[in-house]
Design an enzyme around this catalytic site. Structure first.
Site, PDB file in Angstrom:
ATOM      1  N   ARG B 133       0.820  -1.231   0.000  1.00 31.54           N
ATOM      2  CA  ARG B 133       0.000   0.000   0.000  1.00 31.54           C
ATOM      3  C   ARG B 133       0.845   1.270   0.000  1.00 31.54           C
ATOM      4  O   ARG B 133       0.409   2.318   0.475  1.00 31.54           O
ATOM      5  CB  ARG B 133      -0.988   0.016   1.168  1.00 31.54           C
ATOM      6  CG  ARG B 133      -1.995  -1.130   1.114  1.00 31.54           C
ATOM      7  CD  ARG B 133      -3.197  -0.892   2.013  1.00 31.54           C
ATOM      8  NE  ARG B 133      -4.016  -2.109   2.040  1.00 31.54           N
ATOM      9  CZ  ARG B 133      -3.928  -3.043   2.985  1.00 31.54           C
ATOM     10  NH1 ARG B 133      -3.083  -2.897   3.988  1.00 31.54           N
ATOM     11  NH2 ARG B 133      -4.696  -4.108   2.916  1.00 31.54           N
ATOM     12  N   LYS B 155       1.562  11.248 -11.275  1.00 28.83           N
ATOM     13  CA  LYS B 155       0.615  10.345 -11.945  1.00 28.83           C
ATOM     14  C   LYS B 155       1.342   9.079 -12.353  1.00 28.83           C
ATOM     15  O   LYS B 155       2.397   9.130 -12.977  1.00 28.83           O
ATOM     16  CB  LYS B 155       0.048  11.004 -13.198  1.00 28.83           C
ATOM     17  CG  LYS B 155      -1.067  11.971 -12.936  1.00 28.83           C
ATOM     18  CD  LYS B 155      -1.773  12.225 -14.254  1.00 28.83           C
ATOM     19  CE  LYS B 155      -2.769  13.339 -14.178  1.00 28.83           C
ATOM     20  NZ  LYS B 155      -3.390  13.562 -15.491  1.00 28.83           N
ATOM     21  N   GLU B 197       6.330  17.459 -25.898  1.00 30.71           N
ATOM     22  CA  GLU B 197       5.838  17.857 -24.568  1.00 30.71           C
ATOM     23  C   GLU B 197       6.490  19.163 -24.111  1.00 30.71           C
ATOM     24  O   GLU B 197       5.891  19.921 -23.343  1.00 30.71           O
ATOM     25  CB  GLU B 197       6.090  16.750 -23.534  1.00 30.71           C
ATOM     26  CG  GLU B 197       5.375  15.425 -23.822  1.00 30.71           C
ATOM     27  CD  GLU B 197       3.916  15.394 -23.333  1.00 30.71           C
ATOM     28  OE1 GLU B 197       3.401  16.427 -22.871  1.00 30.71           O
ATOM     29  OE2 GLU B 197       3.293  14.317 -23.437  1.00 30.71           O
ATOM     30  N   LYS B 238       5.375  22.428 -15.221  1.00 30.72           N
ATOM     31  CA  LYS B 238       4.499  21.341 -14.783  1.00 30.72           C
ATOM     32  C   LYS B 238       4.297  21.387 -13.276  1.00 30.72           C
ATOM     33  O   LYS B 238       3.175  21.231 -12.777  1.00 30.72           O
ATOM     34  CB  LYS B 238       5.058  19.983 -15.190  1.00 30.72           C
ATOM     35  CG  LYS B 238       4.187  18.833 -14.702  1.00 30.72           C
ATOM     36  CD  LYS B 238       4.225  17.625 -15.553  1.00 30.72           C
ATOM     37  CE  LYS B 238       3.197  16.606 -15.053  1.00 30.72           C
ATOM     38  NZ  LYS B 238       3.215  15.362 -15.812  1.00 30.72           N
ATOM     39  N   GLU B 248      -5.925  16.748 -10.112  1.00 32.18           N
ATOM     40  CA  GLU B 248      -6.637  16.980 -11.356  1.00 32.18           C
ATOM     41  C   GLU B 248      -8.134  17.182 -11.185  1.00 32.18           C
ATOM     42  O   GLU B 248      -8.951  16.581 -11.860  1.00 32.18           O
ATOM     43  CB  GLU B 248      -6.396  15.825 -12.349  1.00 32.18           C
ATOM     44  CG  GLU B 248      -6.788  16.198 -13.753  1.00 32.18           C
ATOM     45  CD  GLU B 248      -6.225  15.223 -14.785  1.00 32.18           C
ATOM     46  OE1 GLU B 248      -5.794  14.123 -14.423  1.00 32.18           O
ATOM     47  OE2 GLU B 248      -6.226  15.595 -15.951  1.00 32.18           O
ATOM     48  N   ARG B 252      -5.178  21.315 -13.503  1.00 34.42           N
ATOM     49  CA  ARG B 252      -4.193  20.357 -13.991  1.00 34.42           C
ATOM     50  C   ARG B 252      -4.567  19.828 -15.363  1.00 34.42           C
ATOM     51  O   ARG B 252      -3.715  19.395 -16.133  1.00 34.42           O
ATOM     52  CB  ARG B 252      -4.031  19.206 -12.991  1.00 34.42           C
ATOM     53  CG  ARG B 252      -2.959  18.219 -13.412  1.00 34.42           C
ATOM     54  CD  ARG B 252      -2.500  17.348 -12.272  1.00 34.42           C
ATOM     55  NE  ARG B 252      -1.494  16.410 -12.735  1.00 34.42           N
ATOM     56  CZ  ARG B 252      -0.692  15.720 -11.952  1.00 34.42           C
ATOM     57  NH1 ARG B 252      -0.780  15.853 -10.658  1.00 34.42           N
ATOM     58  NH2 ARG B 252       0.201  14.889 -12.446  1.00 34.42           N
ATOM     59  N   ASN B 256      -3.201  18.491 -20.261  1.00 35.07           N
ATOM     60  CA  ASN B 256      -3.688  17.539 -21.258  1.00 35.07           C
ATOM     61  C   ASN B 256      -3.893  18.176 -22.625  1.00 35.07           C
ATOM     62  O   ASN B 256      -4.491  17.572 -23.508  1.00 35.07           O
ATOM     63  CB  ASN B 256      -4.982  16.889 -20.782  1.00 35.07           C
ATOM     64  CG  ASN B 256      -4.714  15.922 -19.649  1.00 35.07           C
ATOM     65  OD1 ASN B 256      -3.833  15.083 -19.753  1.00 35.07           O
ATOM     66  ND2 ASN B 256      -5.440  16.075 -18.559  1.00 35.07           N
ATOM     67  N   HIS B 259      -3.817  16.026 -25.572  1.00 34.65           N
ATOM     68  CA  HIS B 259      -3.798  14.629 -25.122  1.00 34.65           C
ATOM     69  C   HIS B 259      -5.096  13.861 -25.359  1.00 34.65           C
ATOM     70  O   HIS B 259      -5.069  12.639 -25.413  1.00 34.65           O
ATOM     71  CB  HIS B 259      -3.401  14.560 -23.649  1.00 34.65           C
ATOM     72  CG  HIS B 259      -1.923  14.683 -23.459  1.00 34.65           C
ATOM     73  ND1 HIS B 259      -1.211  15.811 -23.834  1.00 34.65           N
ATOM     74  CD2 HIS B 259      -0.992  13.810 -22.966  1.00 34.65           C
ATOM     75  CE1 HIS B 259       0.072  15.632 -23.555  1.00 34.65           C
ATOM     76  NE2 HIS B 259       0.230  14.435 -23.027  1.00 34.65           N
ATOM     77  N   HIS B 278       4.142   7.944 -27.940  1.00 33.35           N
ATOM     78  CA  HIS B 278       3.282   8.904 -27.256  1.00 33.35           C
ATOM     79  C   HIS B 278       3.556  10.343 -27.688  1.00 33.35           C
ATOM     80  O   HIS B 278       2.625  11.094 -28.014  1.00 33.35           O
ATOM     81  CB  HIS B 278       3.439   8.760 -25.734  1.00 33.35           C
ATOM     82  CG  HIS B 278       2.641   9.751 -24.937  1.00 33.35           C
ATOM     83  ND1 HIS B 278       1.260   9.777 -24.952  1.00 33.35           N
ATOM     84  CD2 HIS B 278       3.026  10.767 -24.132  1.00 33.35           C
ATOM     85  CE1 HIS B 278       0.828  10.764 -24.177  1.00 33.35           C
ATOM     86  NE2 HIS B 278       1.879  11.379 -23.672  1.00 33.35           N
TER      87      HIS B 278
END
Lengths: 380, 380
Positions: B133, B155, B197, B238, B248, B252, B256, B259, B278
């Site tokens: 966890r 993320k 990016e 960022k 998000e 945030r 994207n 994206h 990507h």
């Protein structure tokens, strides 16, 4: 059966146990017949859709009642079934449930509803934690064990070949609905196993609750207000500990009384519920924790005897010899314990007791002492 | 090659970009040659052991240098390798990495070190989030894309057959070490893809950075102080957004930009990196987002033209026709977009722009408008 003690008299209907965790506060509702009002209660959370995750046995009994109630309150529903049993706490089942939730087009503002016992709650809760990096969760526990333990507190997870619950997340539910009438259809063995976790709360820090359990255990298993009281009292006890330590950096470890032994036994029996279910392992673990405490000179022998006698009376196992098919050697059990999440820098952490209701966290327990104790227990 | 602009002059050595997220604050170190001092820097976090997760290509180049540095500073290490490529962001690879971390007996106070590009960072980061966890994480990004985007912000995740990154967790690293010299061994195609990016940050809200990129893109790709500046500036941009909105719920989403289109294109090409990586999908997505903004009457045509011209100049794709093997029909792309995590109540959220450096979140974009735009683009 003993008459009802004053301490468990309650208002008719149901009881609400609040879990006031700042931004993640939620209520646990405990009472007979709550499933029938689950629709409006869950719909009140404001989601448009719910994925109900259940096992095939529970789904056949209750999924349509729950789904119908949700639909009658304007929600779209989908039901995802997994096989019953601990084997569903696997990577494969997790992938299947996550994909099922996505296939049902559950969005971040929607809900996952876990309808089942500890396995379903842990699995569906973990899936809710990670699908879209977090979807809201409602727990509708259908076993005694899930109602008094696994549905409360936000721990979710699956098993690895390295041990139980080694992969998971903290993900608090938005609501827990514990309908104690659902336990009427539970097999006697499951009800008894769940009862081990009820007893645990008394053993941790509430001697009078343990004594109340000694008097009332038959009524708790049979149903009635004693059962409702036992469930609500267990939830209150667990919520109090979770509030003090949500992420298990400290006090929450007390809830693991009996569990370091229990997890090792479950691993030794390959998580095969035909041999041992979790609550049975916990019962043996509780008895072992008290006898280990006696062996270390921490606890009077008569306390350990009284714990074992009560668990024996309910038909729960209290000795390694009672594990069907055996549980391996002392070294094998010790190795399994070392994989426990609570291990730090190689030292073993145990929850030990100075007596009934007087448990404490013992860090840095010497592996040799554990090995010697297990060797003795295996030979007993 | 254009002379260095005053804005990117820096002290020699490396730059520290702080990410002051309350209890989860961490630093991003950016500079040439940082891998050689990674041992003491990571050991200073106070862990006894580290599981280094890498792909087979990166591991062959750098894993032993990193592991040697850690061991020289008293840490126990294990290295877990996965195949290179997007296909490793799978349930199966996740299970393998989690079991590998457990087999290495990594405890909660130990570390997982992600050494690689975005795939390794997302996969290893997710494994770190869920093993026991939550185990601490260090990101050592080895691609331009990972250095400027995926290693920053917490993320993590894997792909589902329903879409990219649909299963994952927020898990902030304890430290990010971006050694820009590692990009020297990166294939030209990967470096260019990562550059998309970098350009994105200028397009979101920093027109002067976009213009600096137009002038300096060759130097950024070739190496030298312009590269270091581009990486550090991207991380700052960022980090600023992540600080405003860690999970998000709002701003945030600006990150994207491009994206929603990009994820649909990656799904249409079955996440096959031979067809589309990507960053290439993001480049096409950025050009599409600007042209879509023009079509909706939000953005002057010459801005969209300038964006596409710059991306074209660097050799990145800007049109659906450039996707090798095609990308399906307008309806198929739209369907893929609907699975995006940012969908709420069935409405599509896009990041659109009023011009270069003036992007904004557009909620509730009508699916019909998207379909009409895609149909036009496919026919162009």
């Amino acid at each position: 059966m003993t008459a009802l003690q004053p301490r468990c008299v309650q208002a008719p209907g149901f009881e609400t146990v609040p879990v006031p965790l700042a931004e993640r506060a939620y209520d646990i509702l405990v009472g007979r017949g709550l499933l029938d009002s689950a629709g409006p209660r869950i719909a009140a959370l404001g989601a448009g859709a719910a994925a109900i995750v259940s096992d095939e046995v529970v789904a056949a009994l209750y999924a349509e009642r729950l789904a119908g109630g949700l639909r009658a309150n304007g929600m779209r529903t989908a039901t995802i079934e997994v096989p019953a049993g601990e084997a569903s706490k696997s990577y494969e089942a997790l992938a299947r449930v996550c994909d099922g939730i996505l296939a049902a087009r559950i969005e971040r503002s929607d809900l996952v509803v876990a309808l089942g016992g500890g396995v379903v709650g842990d699995l569906a809760g973990f899936a809710a934690a990670i699908v879209r990096r977090g979807v809201r969760l409602v727990q509708v526990p259908t076993t005694l064990l899930a109602q008094v333990d696994s549905s409360v507190g936000g721990k979710t997870g699956i098993n690895s070949r390295h041990g139980k619950n080694l992969v998971g997340a903290f993900h608090q539910p938005s609501l827990v609905i514990a309908d104690t009438a659902l336990l009427d259809t539970l097999p006697e063995r499951e009800r008894r196993a769940g009862y081990a976790e009820v007893v645990k709360y008394g053993l941790i820090d509430d001697r009078s609750f343990f004594e109340w359990c000694e008097t009332n255990w038959r009524a708790i298993l049979a149903g009635g207000p004693e059962r409702d009281h036992a469930v609500a009292q267990s939830c209150r006890a667990k919520a109090a500990v979770v509030l003090r330590d949500e992420r298990e950096d400290g006090d929450r470890a007390l809830l693991n009384l009996g569990h370091t032994f229990a997890h090792a036994l479950e691993r030794a029996t390959a998580y095969d519920s035909r041999r041992l279910v979790h609550g049975e392992a916990v019962a043996a673990g509780l008895a072992l924790a008290f006898r280990f405490s006696v062996k270390l000179g921490l606890c009077p022998g008569q306390h350990a005897g009284r714990v074992a006698a009560h668990l024996d009376a309910t038909g729960l196992p209290t000795r390694l010899q009672q594990v069907p098919g055996g549980c391996g050697t002392a070294d094998e059990l010790l190795d399994a314990m070392r994989q426990d999440k609570k291990v730090k820098d190689g030292a073993l952490t145990f929850i030990l007791a100075r007596g009934i209701g007087q448990s404490f966290i013992a860090r840095a327990v010497a592996p040799d002492a554990v090995r010697a104790f297990l060797t003795e227990e295996l030979a007993a």
